[in-house]
Design a protein around this motif. Sequence first.
Motif, PDB file in Angstrom:
ATOM      1  N   VAL A 379      13.039 -87.984  -6.629  1.00 59.20           N
ATOM      2  CA  VAL A 379      13.121 -87.723  -8.066  1.00 59.20           C
ATOM      3  C   VAL A 379      11.894 -86.929  -8.502  1.00 59.20           C
ATOM      4  N   PRO A 380      12.064 -85.790  -9.188  1.00 54.43           N
ATOM      5  CA  PRO A 380      10.912 -85.009  -9.648  1.00 54.43           C
ATOM      6  C   PRO A 380      10.152 -85.749 -10.748  1.00 54.43           C
ATOM      7  N   ILE A 381       8.878 -85.371 -10.939  1.00 52.85           N
ATOM      8  CA  ILE A 381       8.046 -86.076 -11.908  1.00 52.85           C
ATOM      9  C   ILE A 381       7.395 -85.131 -12.913  1.00 52.85           C
ATOM     10  N   LEU A 382       7.111 -85.698 -14.078  1.00 49.72           N
ATOM     11  CA  LEU A 382       6.204 -85.087 -15.046  1.00 49.72           C
ATOM     12  C   LEU A 382       5.047 -86.061 -15.183  1.00 49.72           C
ATOM     13  N   ALA A 383       3.867 -85.660 -14.728  1.00 46.13           N
ATOM     14  CA  ALA A 383       2.723 -86.565 -14.678  1.00 46.13           C
ATOM     15  C   ALA A 383       1.806 -86.369 -15.884  1.00 46.13           C
ATOM     16  N   SER A 399       1.466 -78.940  -6.808  1.00 50.81           N
ATOM     17  CA  SER A 399       1.277 -77.948  -5.750  1.00 50.81           C
ATOM     18  C   SER A 399       2.414 -77.986  -4.733  1.00 50.81           C
ATOM     19  N   LYS A 400       3.014 -79.171  -4.543  1.00 54.15           N
ATOM     20  CA  LYS A 400       4.131 -79.298  -3.606  1.00 54.15           C
ATOM     21  C   LYS A 400       5.461 -78.917  -4.252  1.00 54.15           C
ATOM     22  N   GLY A 401       5.443 -78.693  -5.566  1.00 54.69           N
ATOM     23  CA  GLY A 401       6.622 -78.164  -6.239  1.00 54.69           C
ATOM     24  C   GLY A 401       7.654 -79.180  -6.682  1.00 54.69           C
ATOM     25  N   PHE A 402       7.294 -80.487  -6.706  1.00 55.92           N
ATOM     26  CA  PHE A 402       8.287 -81.447  -7.173  1.00 55.92           C
ATOM     27  C   PHE A 402       7.882 -82.084  -8.502  1.00 55.92           C
ATOM     28  N   GLY A 403       6.948 -81.442  -9.214  1.00 54.36           N
ATOM     29  CA  GLY A 403       6.561 -81.975 -10.508  1.00 54.36           C
ATOM     30  C   GLY A 403       5.657 -81.042 -11.282  1.00 54.36           C
ATOM     31  N   LEU A 404       5.384 -81.424 -12.516  1.00 55.35           N
ATOM     32  CA  LEU A 404       4.456 -80.709 -13.380  1.00 55.35           C
ATOM     33  C   LEU A 404       3.415 -81.687 -13.905  1.00 55.35           C
ATOM     34  N   VAL A 405       2.290 -81.145 -14.362  1.00 56.88           N
ATOM     35  CA  VAL A 405       1.223 -81.948 -14.941  1.00 56.88           C
ATOM     36  C   VAL A 405       1.082 -81.589 -16.409  1.00 56.88           C
ATOM     37  N   LEU A 406       1.069 -82.613 -17.268  1.00 53.05           N
ATOM     38  CA  LEU A 406       0.785 -82.415 -18.686  1.00 53.05           C
ATOM     39  C   LEU A 406      -0.449 -83.255 -19.018  1.00 53.05           C
ATOM     40  N   PRO A 407      -1.626 -82.631 -19.140  1.00 51.17           N
ATOM     41  CA  PRO A 407      -2.830 -83.403 -19.463  1.00 51.17           C
ATOM     42  C   PRO A 407      -2.638 -84.196 -20.757  1.00 51.17           C
ATOM     43  N   TYR A 408      -3.128 -85.414 -20.738  1.00 53.20           N
ATOM     44  CA  TYR A 408      -2.970 -86.295 -21.907  1.00 53.20           C
ATOM     45  C   TYR A 408      -3.553 -85.661 -23.161  1.00 53.20           C
ATOM     46  N   SER A 409      -4.687 -84.981 -23.012  1.00 56.37           N
ATOM     47  CA  SER A 409      -5.333 -84.354 -24.169  1.00 56.37           C
ATOM     48  C   SER A 409      -4.492 -83.224 -24.758  1.00 56.37           C
ATOM     49  N   LYS A 428      14.510 -75.987  -8.699  1.00 56.39           N
ATOM     50  CA  LYS A 428      13.520 -76.022  -7.610  1.00 56.39           C
ATOM     51  C   LYS A 428      12.802 -77.372  -7.543  1.00 56.39           C
ATOM     52  N   TYR A 429      12.599 -78.003  -8.697  1.00 55.45           N
ATOM     53  CA  TYR A 429      11.888 -79.281  -8.706  1.00 55.45           C
ATOM     54  C   TYR A 429      12.699 -80.363  -8.009  1.00 55.45           C
ATOM     55  N   LYS A 430      13.976 -80.417  -8.296  1.00 52.79           N
ATOM     56  CA  LYS A 430      14.846 -81.400  -7.640  1.00 52.79           C
ATOM     57  C   LYS A 430      14.978 -81.085  -6.158  1.00 52.79           C
ATOM     58  N   ASP A 431      15.135 -79.807  -5.824  1.00 49.78           N
ATOM     59  CA  ASP A 431      15.268 -79.403  -4.420  1.00 49.78           C
ATOM     60  C   ASP A 431      14.007 -79.758  -3.623  1.00 49.78           C
ATOM     61  N   ASN A 432      12.852 -79.465  -4.202  1.00 51.80           N
ATOM     62  CA  ASN A 432      11.596 -79.789  -3.510  1.00 51.80           C
ATOM     63  C   ASN A 432      11.421 -81.293  -3.358  1.00 51.80           C
ATOM     64  N   ALA A 433      11.806 -82.038  -4.394  1.00 47.78           N
ATOM     65  CA  ALA A 433      11.697 -83.501  -4.313  1.00 47.78           C
ATOM     66  C   ALA A 433      12.574 -84.045  -3.190  1.00 47.78           C
ATOM     67  N   LYS A 434      13.768 -83.495  -3.040  1.00 50.60           N
ATOM     68  CA  LYS A 434      14.679 -83.937  -1.982  1.00 50.60           C
ATOM     69  C   LYS A 434      14.131 -83.576  -0.598  1.00 50.60           C
ATOM     70  N   GLN A 435      13.547 -82.383  -0.478  1.00 49.50           N
ATOM     71  CA  GLN A 435      12.997 -81.954   0.812  1.00 49.50           C
ATOM     72  C   GLN A 435      11.807 -82.822   1.224  1.00 49.50           C
ATOM     73  N   ILE A 436      10.917 -83.090   0.278  1.00 54.52           N
ATOM     74  CA  ILE A 436       9.761 -83.930   0.586  1.00 54.52           C
ATOM     75  C   ILE A 436      10.220 -85.351   0.903  1.00 54.52           C
ATOM     76  N   SER A 437      11.263 -85.804   0.215  1.00 52.01           N
ATOM     77  CA  SER A 437      11.808 -87.135   0.493  1.00 52.01           C
ATOM     78  C   SER A 437      12.331 -87.220   1.922  1.00 52.01           C
ATOM     79  N   GLU A 438      12.989 -86.160   2.385  1.00 46.65           N
ATOM     80  CA  GLU A 438      13.470 -86.126   3.774  1.00 46.65           C
ATOM     81  C   GLU A 438      12.296 -86.194   4.749  1.00 46.65           C
ATOM     82  N   ASN A 439      11.244 -85.441   4.455  1.00 42.60           N
ATOM     83  CA  ASN A 439      10.050 -85.485   5.307  1.00 42.60           C
ATOM     84  C   ASN A 439       9.433 -86.881   5.326  1.00 42.60           C
TER      85      ASN A 439
END
Length: 522
Positions: A379-383, A399-409, A428-439
Amino acid sequence: MKSLVPVILILLATTQCGSCAKILGVFSIPGRSHYLLGATLMKALAEKGHDVTMISSFGEKEPPKTKGTYRDIVVTEVIENMNEMIKEQKMNMFDREKGNPFLETIIIGYMMPKMMEPVLGNKEVQKLIHSDEKFDVVIIEQFVNDAEKALATHFGAPLIVVSPVGANSWVNTIVGNPGPTSYIPTVLTDYLVPMTFCERLMNSVLHVIGQIIYHLYVYPTENAKIKKYIPNGPDISDVLYNASIVLMNSHPSLNQPVPYVPNMIDVGGFHVKPPKKLPQDLQEFLDNAKDGVIYFSMGSNLKSAEFPPEKRDAILRTFAKLKEQVLWKWEEDVLPGQPKNVKLSKWFPQQDILAHPNVKLFITHGGFLSTTETVYHGVPILAIPILGDQKLNAKSAMSKGFGLVLPYSELTEDKLTQSIQEILNNPKYKDNAKQISENFHERQVSPMETAIYWIEYVIRHKGAPHLRVAALDLPWYQYYLLDVIGFLVLVSSVIACISYYSIRAVCKKLCKKGKSKKLKQK
């Protein structure tokens, strides 16, 4: 033949008991995520048939049903200590987002030894220490609590350390593992590799400051605890480097590949369990979400209910515009302005929710356990990272392509909406999340089986000293070859001086000969 049956049964029982070990686990950090790691491991060992004693800040509401025994010793004073410190400093956890790694290093180095003071002094722990009990192995989480390692020496048992994150300076030091600051970011930074010159400089300075704090304050403080609470307690220098193995809650699919000495074992994700059936209301909510579900949780230590009004309202306005349904971990009974598409709960079965196919996005603080669980389920993330290792985990996910960062500030309605829509609408976010999950899933055996194998390996081999690297027996100046470098500098300097004065003397003689020849010619 009948007379042999009792003998066979006795032999079988003896064989089975002979494989059982007495195991002491110490997971006393007052964080639910830390307890989850320890409890999952200890219960699995009890299920395997071992007799487990667990020292923690939480404990189980009901004793787990296992083949072996499971005994809880709960040190509630640690949580009381933590709450008192937060009140004294009037600390809002979200304010920690403004802190820099240097400040975080100082805070952790100062606060953790004070917070963990009650563990060894707890009444039930003292009873255990002064009892005649023996253990076959002692398992302790590594998190600025080095005095607890003396329990292994006290009970005459091998020591196993569990690192809640990947390799870092806390762990590398105790097993002699190389950790070059040139390409391995310290755990409290958000640096990605390759680092810039300034980042490498700051990373190196931060590492040195951390080591200074440890040697000048943390270790002496932990040593005083040992002497105070453990009869004939060993010196801190005798227990710091005593770990037979370190179980690393990491994996190359999640963490940066780094060097490991032989007694560092990757078991990242060992706490993740196969999904269970959800409560009926949650099951129906997820099943009926035709446009998908967004799951939002800031973890166990950060509370969404403590969001400042402007941040909370920005989140509410964003969620109200979504066609997706939202599950929000909210710690109070009421959320003013709660949109119709938002379902609240003070607690959610996170792993089981992430396993549901309708979950499209996980909005998270970026804690390592949450990151591991979302990778496990693809599952992709927004951190929205706040403190500790969260910023590094968040940047790594980006950097691995399965999420984005939103600084709290920078959390506003516009930026939150933009980030959510980018992840939901860009495959791409879902695809990358699935690929990393397989790894992540690509392993010979499960991480829990790996952890249990190595724990039993240490028991069988009486601490497995053959896995220990020789670096631990060297003084620090020898490890870094400072004596060799000093010797070479000294020899080079002597040779340079001899060469200089020799050449100078020869030149003087030549000059004198030249002058004498000129005088004779005149």
